[in-house]
Design an enzyme around this catalytic site. Sequence first.
Site, PDB file in Angstrom:
ATOM      1  N   SER A 135       0.858  -1.181   0.000  1.00 15.21           N
ATOM      2  CA  SER A 135       0.000   0.000   0.000  1.00 15.21           C
ATOM      3  C   SER A 135       0.894   1.230   0.000  1.00 15.21           C
ATOM      4  CB  SER A 135      -0.890  -0.001   1.257  1.00 15.21           C
ATOM      5  OG  SER A 135      -1.514   1.257   1.455  1.00 15.21           O
ATOM      6  N   TYR A 148      -1.785  -0.814  10.702  1.00 16.94           N
ATOM      7  CA  TYR A 148      -1.913  -1.100   9.276  1.00 16.94           C
ATOM      8  C   TYR A 148      -0.639  -0.709   8.533  1.00 16.94           C
ATOM      9  CZ  TYR A 148      -3.735  -1.087   4.505  1.00 16.94           C
ATOM     10  OH  TYR A 148      -3.914  -1.318   3.157  1.00 16.94           O
TER      11      TYR A 148
END
Length: 242
Positions: A135, A148
């Site tokens: 990501s 995350y």
Amino acid sequence: MTRDRPLVAITGASSGIGEATARAFSAAGHPVLLMARRLDRLEALGLPNAVLARVDVRDRQAIAAAVSDAEAKFGPVDMMFANAGIARLGDIASQPPEEWDEMIDINTKGVMNSVHAVMSAMIARKHGTLMMMSSIAGRKVYPDHTVYCGTKFFVHAVSESFREYLAPHDVRVIVLSPGIIETEVLDHVNDKNTLAGYQANKKAIGGGISADVVAKLILDAYQMPQKAIVQEIVITPTRQKY
């Protein structure tokens, strides 16, 4: 049974980028192994030459069994897309630790389990591609993304190590680092303030990119000659400045 085009395996194939990638590779003539927890969503895709498996990537044996079943039918997995992941975003001081555990187990151990199922065979064949889902949050940190981000930084780190290890065996390791994409990622956010902030930012930049655009990039990178590698794909909406 084998096909002219080799088998491609995808975890988290029931929605978002995983689903779009399954469609793209199937349209390009590849048999596909589709793994996800929601088997009904995989069945609804109706793709030809597909092996469907209800798999939780935290279960190493389940991934290995699915790979074995698919390879018996279509030959060796030539690309593993370690795509399955979850984003439990939230204020770190008030976020339930159980959400940390879930992200760490799926986003890090799940990636390792997916790689483990195919890596040795790729080394033996001196051919293959590992597509690693990270990501933009694996390159920068964001508010309410603490754990995350940590899981996605992990993906970047192990991918760099895998690439160094596997390069002499002609096995490619590609890191995919998307920004805001139109997927179901927000469905996993339980913190109302975090969710509102994310949605406001997404609206301010005119929305996310279609998952189909990302899938095309994945297919293009895979179709490069085996001796050529796109080491990382970073794609964001044009208006996403960070």
